[in-house]
Every structure is written in structure tokens, then in C-alpha cells.
Design a protein around this motif. Structure first.
Motif, PDB file in Angstrom:
ATOM      1  N   HIS A   1     -29.626  11.066 -35.857  1.00 16.40           N
ATOM      2  CA  HIS A   1     -28.996  12.193 -35.162  1.00 16.40           C
ATOM      3  C   HIS A   1     -29.756  12.510 -33.879  1.00 16.40           C
ATOM      4  N   ASN A   2     -29.008  12.684 -32.801  1.00 15.87           N
ATOM      5  CA  ASN A   2     -29.578  13.125 -31.527  1.00 15.87           C
ATOM      6  C   ASN A   2     -30.705  12.198 -31.065  1.00 15.87           C
TER       7      ASN A   2
ATOM      8  N   ILE B   1     -24.352   8.221 -38.617  1.00 17.71           N
ATOM      9  CA  ILE B   1     -24.858   8.002 -37.265  1.00 17.71           C
ATOM     10  C   ILE B   1     -24.086   8.968 -36.373  1.00 17.71           C
ATOM     11  N   ARG B   2     -24.739  10.062 -35.991  1.00 18.43           N
ATOM     12  CA  ARG B   2     -23.993  11.172 -35.383  1.00 18.43           C
ATOM     13  C   ARG B   2     -24.685  11.700 -34.123  1.00 18.43           C
ATOM     14  N   ASP B   3     -23.877  11.920 -33.085  1.00 17.87           N
ATOM     15  CA  ASP B   3     -24.318  12.636 -31.873  1.00 17.87           C
ATOM     16  C   ASP B   3     -25.498  11.960 -31.188  1.00 17.87           C
ATOM     17  N   ASN B   4     -25.416  10.644 -31.063  1.00 14.25           N
ATOM     18  CA  ASN B   4     -26.445   9.883 -30.362  1.00 14.25           C
ATOM     19  C   ASN B   4     -25.928   9.398 -29.009  1.00 14.25           C
ATOM     20  N   TYR B   5     -26.860   9.064 -28.123  1.00 10.86           N
ATOM     21  CA  TYR B   5     -26.528   8.548 -26.799  1.00 10.86           C
ATOM     22  C   TYR B   5     -27.077   7.127 -26.713  1.00 10.86           C
TER      23      TYR B   5
ATOM     24  N   ASN C   1     -20.771  10.008 -31.122  1.00  9.83           N
ATOM     25  CA  ASN C   1     -21.718   9.238 -30.319  1.00  9.83           C
ATOM     26  C   ASN C   1     -21.129   8.904 -28.950  1.00  9.83           C
ATOM     27  N   THR C   2     -21.989   8.857 -27.951  1.00  6.39           N
ATOM     28  CA  THR C   2     -21.629   8.338 -26.630  1.00  6.39           C
ATOM     29  C   THR C   2     -22.205   6.932 -26.514  1.00  6.39           C
TER      30      THR C   2
ATOM     31  N   ILE D   1     -15.025   5.813 -38.367  1.00  5.51           N
ATOM     32  CA  ILE D   1     -15.514   5.788 -36.991  1.00  5.51           C
ATOM     33  C   ILE D   1     -14.665   6.802 -36.234  1.00  5.51           C
ATOM     34  N   GLU D   2     -15.264   7.933 -35.877  1.00  2.00           N
ATOM     35  CA  GLU D   2     -14.447   9.047 -35.400  1.00  2.00           C
ATOM     36  C   GLU D   2     -15.123   9.831 -34.273  1.00  2.00           C
ATOM     37  N   SER D   3     -14.290  10.249 -33.325  1.00  2.00           N
ATOM     38  CA  SER D   3     -14.701  11.183 -32.261  1.00  2.00           C
ATOM     39  C   SER D   3     -15.864  10.663 -31.434  1.00  2.00           C
ATOM     40  N   ASN D   4     -15.883   9.351 -31.173  1.00  2.00           N
ATOM     41  CA  ASN D   4     -16.893   8.754 -30.309  1.00  2.00           C
ATOM     42  C   ASN D   4     -16.321   8.546 -28.910  1.00  2.00           C
ATOM     43  N   ASP D   5     -17.171   8.607 -27.904  1.00  2.00           N
ATOM     44  CA  ASP D   5     -16.798   8.329 -26.517  1.00  2.00           C
ATOM     45  C   ASP D   5     -17.389   6.973 -26.146  1.00  2.00           C
TER      46      ASP D   5
END
Length: 298
Positions: free
Chosen positions: A134-135, A156-160, A195-196, A215-219
């Protein structure tokens, strides 16, 4: 007090594990990685935030002749230099709030030679039940940003994840890779969300031989091959079920003849209970979505 480098981090993780687990906190600063860091079960490696805590591969610390799976920044294992295995797996590992820098520009001769079996990723996870990342910023690696092999129950959440897969010759240059195969009890119940993922050598997110994975809400944007790929890496014909692609934004993928937003092409003849819902795809160089063998219960 521990040294402010990979040796010190490994020693702190060993002490944490000996106490039954807990949090190893890395304050603001840059920590040279001179050896792969193995995180034991029940341990959380936590930094002070992206751009504040940085673990960076030190120049000269990896080479093409190194042993297999030894060149990542972070890995999972019970002790230094040891990965988990099918016979002795790990569990409940967390990584958060830091930058992982593969520092590929420090290795100008990297691509001279054969494929890199030392596998220099930012994170390489093998046989872990219960991983959370995360992050975390992952950048400048020759192979994947994060490679998860024969594992389950991963979030695997909110990573760049950016500027990864920079080798010209290696076979795995993805942002996020979920990989499995012959171990039927593994590679399932994964989540990649928020994730971005940009500037990737091959695919943004790969789901190979996965079961029950969202696999959801990724950019996902800004490279040449597939935004998301669903496949069977080992070519074995097996049932694949419960894989869902939901509300992802996939855009500005182009530059190659077969650039695609979503490439759904597993070898399995039985794809069951899967879905592709609410994804936005635009500025795709070739095909927004290619689907093959997408059948039962979709």
C-alpha cells in the motif's frame, strides 16, 4: 540501532520476526540496497511516505551472473537470502509508505548478455499467503515493478508504479504481475485496486493462471503494449474462474502493431464466472479490447 542500509533493515526484520512479528519503521532518508531484503511472515516494513523513505539499489550491487531471484529490492523469506517455498510458505506480510528505486541508470552494461535470471524487480514475492502492498512508489527497475508468484490473498492498493521494465532483453517487464501455474492451491484471491501504472516496458497488469482475482479502479497509461493482460503463462489447459476487470481507466497505449487496452487470451478452454465491467479505454493504438476463449458463465 541498526545501520541505515539493507544490512541494517534485514537485521531489524530478523529481530522483529524473533519477537513474533510487528512493524519495522524506516524514518525519512535514503537506504542503499546492497543485498536483497527478505521480509519474514507477520512483519510490516513501513516507511515515512513516498519520497520520504527511499530504498535504492546501490551501483555495482547486482550483476547478470548473480544467482536466480537475488536482485530485487524487497522479497519475502524467513531469513536473509532465503525465499519461501511450497513446502514452507510465508504469511501476513505488509509493505507500505516508501519509494523503491531500482536505479537502472547506474548499470549501463545491463543489457549486454542473456536474459537476467537474478530478476531485478522492486518487489518479488514467492509463496506468500496474505500480502499487502500500500502506498509504495516503484520505479527504475529492469524487470517488473511487483512480481507475485505462487501466492494468494494479496492486496496491491494505491501504489504508484512507473519507469519499470527498462531492460531491452528480459522476459518480464510489467507493472504488476500475478503469476502461477502448476501449484493449484496458489495464485488466487488477489486484488489490484487504485494503482497508477505508467511508463512500463511490457504490460501494465498481468494476471496469469489466476483464480478469483479482481483488477479494479486502476489508472493504466503511457506505454506501448497491453494495459491489462489475462493469460496462461505455462500453456496448460485448465479452468480459470472468478477473474474480474472492473472500472479501470486504460488510455494512451500505443506505438506497437498490437497495442491493446485489454488482451484476454488465456489458453484455458474453460473460462468461468469472469467479467469485464465499466472499464474506460481511449487513445489505444490498435485494439481497445481483444477477447479469446471467454465463455462459460461470463
Amino acid at each position: 540501532t541498526y545501520a541505515k542500509n539493507s544490512t541494517g533493515i534485514q537485521a531489524a526484520l530478523a529481530a522483529c520476526s524473533a519477537q513474533g512479528g510487528g512493524v519495522v519503521f524506516l524514518p525519512t532518508g535514503t537506504y542503499p540496497r546492497t543485498a536483497q531484503i527478505h521480509i519474514p511472515s507477520n512483519c510490516h516494513l513501513k516507511g515515512a511516505g513516498i519520497g520520504a523513505t527511499i530504498i535504492q539499489v546501490a551501483a555495482g550491487s547486482i550483476a547478470p551472473t548473480d544467482a536466480d531471484d537475488t536482485a530485487s529490492i524487497l522479497a519475502a523469506g524467513p531469513s536473509a537470502g532465503t525465499h519461501y517455498s511450497n513446502a514452507s510458505s510465508g504469511s501476513n506480510i505488509m509493505i507500505s509508505d516508501m519509494t523503491l528505486d531500482g536505479n537502472y541508470t547506474a548499470f549501463p552494461a545491463w543489457d549486454a548478455g542473456a536474459d537476467w535470471t537474478p530478476f531485478p524487480t522492486c518487489i518479488n514475492i514467492i509463496f506468500v499467503d496474505g500480502l499487502r502492498v500500500h502506498n509504495v512508489e516503484m520505479k527504475n527497475s529492469f524487470n517488473d515493478g511487483i512480481h507475485i508468484h505462487w501466492s494468494r490473498n494479496s492486496t496491491i492498493r494505491d501504489n504508484y508504479i512507473h519507469a519499470v521494465g527498462k531492460s531491452a532483453i528480459t522476459s518480464s517487464r510489467n507493472g504488476i504481475s500475478f503469476q502461477g501455474g502448476e501449484y493449484a492451491a496458489w495464485n488466487k484471491n488477489h486484488l489490484a485496486s487504485g494503482n497508477t501504472v505508467t511508463d512500463i516496458g511490457d504490460e501494465g497488469i498481468v494476471c496469469s493462471n489466476c483464480l478469483e482475482t479482481n483488477i479494479e479502479s486502476n489508472d493504466i497509461f503511457g506505454f506501448e503494449e497491453y494495459g491489462i493482460e489475462i493469460t496462461d503463462s505455462d500453456g496448460v489447459d485448465r479452468v480459470m474462474y472468478g477473474v474480474n476487470l472492473i472500472n479501470n481507466k486504460i488510455h494512451d497505449i500505443g506505438g506497437q502493431q498490437y497495442s491493446q487496452g485489454i488482451n484476454w487470451a488465456p489458453n484455458a478452454n474453460n473460462t468461468r464466472g469472469c467479467s469485464i465491467i465499466g472499464n474506460s479505454m481511449y487513445n489505444i493504438g490498435h485494439t481497445p479490447m481483444y477477447i479469446s476463449r471467454f465463455d462459460d458463465g461470463v
